[in-house]
Design a protein around this motif. Structure first.
Motif, PDB file in Angstrom:
ATOM      1  N   ARG A  50       0.849  -1.193   0.000  1.00  0.00           N
ATOM      2  CA  ARG A  50       0.000   0.000   0.000  1.00  0.00           C
ATOM      3  C   ARG A  50       0.876   1.230   0.000  1.00  0.00           C
ATOM      4  N   GLU A  60      -2.197  -0.856 -10.209  1.00  0.00           N
ATOM      5  CA  GLU A  60      -3.159  -0.560  -9.145  1.00  0.00           C
ATOM      6  C   GLU A  60      -4.231  -1.642  -9.093  1.00  0.00           C
ATOM      7  N   GLN A  61      -4.483  -2.159  -7.893  1.00  0.00           N
ATOM      8  CA  GLN A  61      -5.540  -3.144  -7.691  1.00  0.00           C
ATOM      9  C   GLN A  61      -6.240  -2.811  -6.380  1.00  0.00           C
ATOM     10  N   THR A  62      -7.296  -2.059  -6.447  1.00  0.00           N
ATOM     11  CA  THR A  62      -8.060  -1.595  -5.278  1.00  0.00           C
ATOM     12  C   THR A  62      -7.133  -0.871  -4.297  1.00  0.00           C
ATOM     13  N   ILE A  63      -7.129  -1.279  -3.032  1.00  0.00           N
ATOM     14  CA  ILE A  63      -6.325  -0.596  -2.006  1.00  0.00           C
ATOM     15  C   ILE A  63      -4.847  -0.902  -2.170  1.00  0.00           C
ATOM     16  N   ASP A  64      -4.511  -2.169  -2.441  1.00  0.00           N
ATOM     17  CA  ASP A  64      -3.118  -2.571  -2.615  1.00  0.00           C
ATOM     18  C   ASP A  64      -2.699  -2.394  -4.068  1.00  0.00           C
ATOM     19  N   SER A  65      -1.392  -2.234  -4.263  1.00  0.00           N
ATOM     20  CA  SER A  65      -0.826  -2.142  -5.603  1.00  0.00           C
ATOM     21  C   SER A  65       0.183  -3.256  -5.791  1.00  0.00           C
TER      22      SER A  65
END
Length: 86
Positions: free
Chosen positions: A43, A71-76
């Protein structure tokens, strides 16, 4: 610092502070002879070309460059390019 394995937890330090990451893939870097690419889930506001530190348990640091950010929702998913000392 030894090469991490998949699912190893890493601590990254960047200009925005420290964050935890999980190693999801380890690849040889074709651009450098001793280099590796680490794909991690983390994150934070990572940007391509950004310099970060991988902090070992003993407090030592190894520099890395952000090679790619997905980028994948909250986590990258962040790809780090580095050379780990033997």
């Amino acid at each position: 610092m030894k090469t991490p394995n998949i699912d190893d937890k890493l601590r990254l330090q960047a200009d925005f502070g420290q964050t935890d990451a999980i190693c999801v893939e380890v690849l040889k870097n074709p651009a450098t002879e001793e280099g590796i690419l680490l794909k991690v889930m983390a994150r934070g506001p990572f940007e391509k070309g950004q310099q970060v530190w991988i902090v070992a348990r003993d407090g030592s640091k190894v520099g890395a460059t952000v090679d790619n950010v997905l980028e994948q929702t909250i986590d990258s998913e962040v790809t780090l390019s580095t050379v780990l000392p033997a």
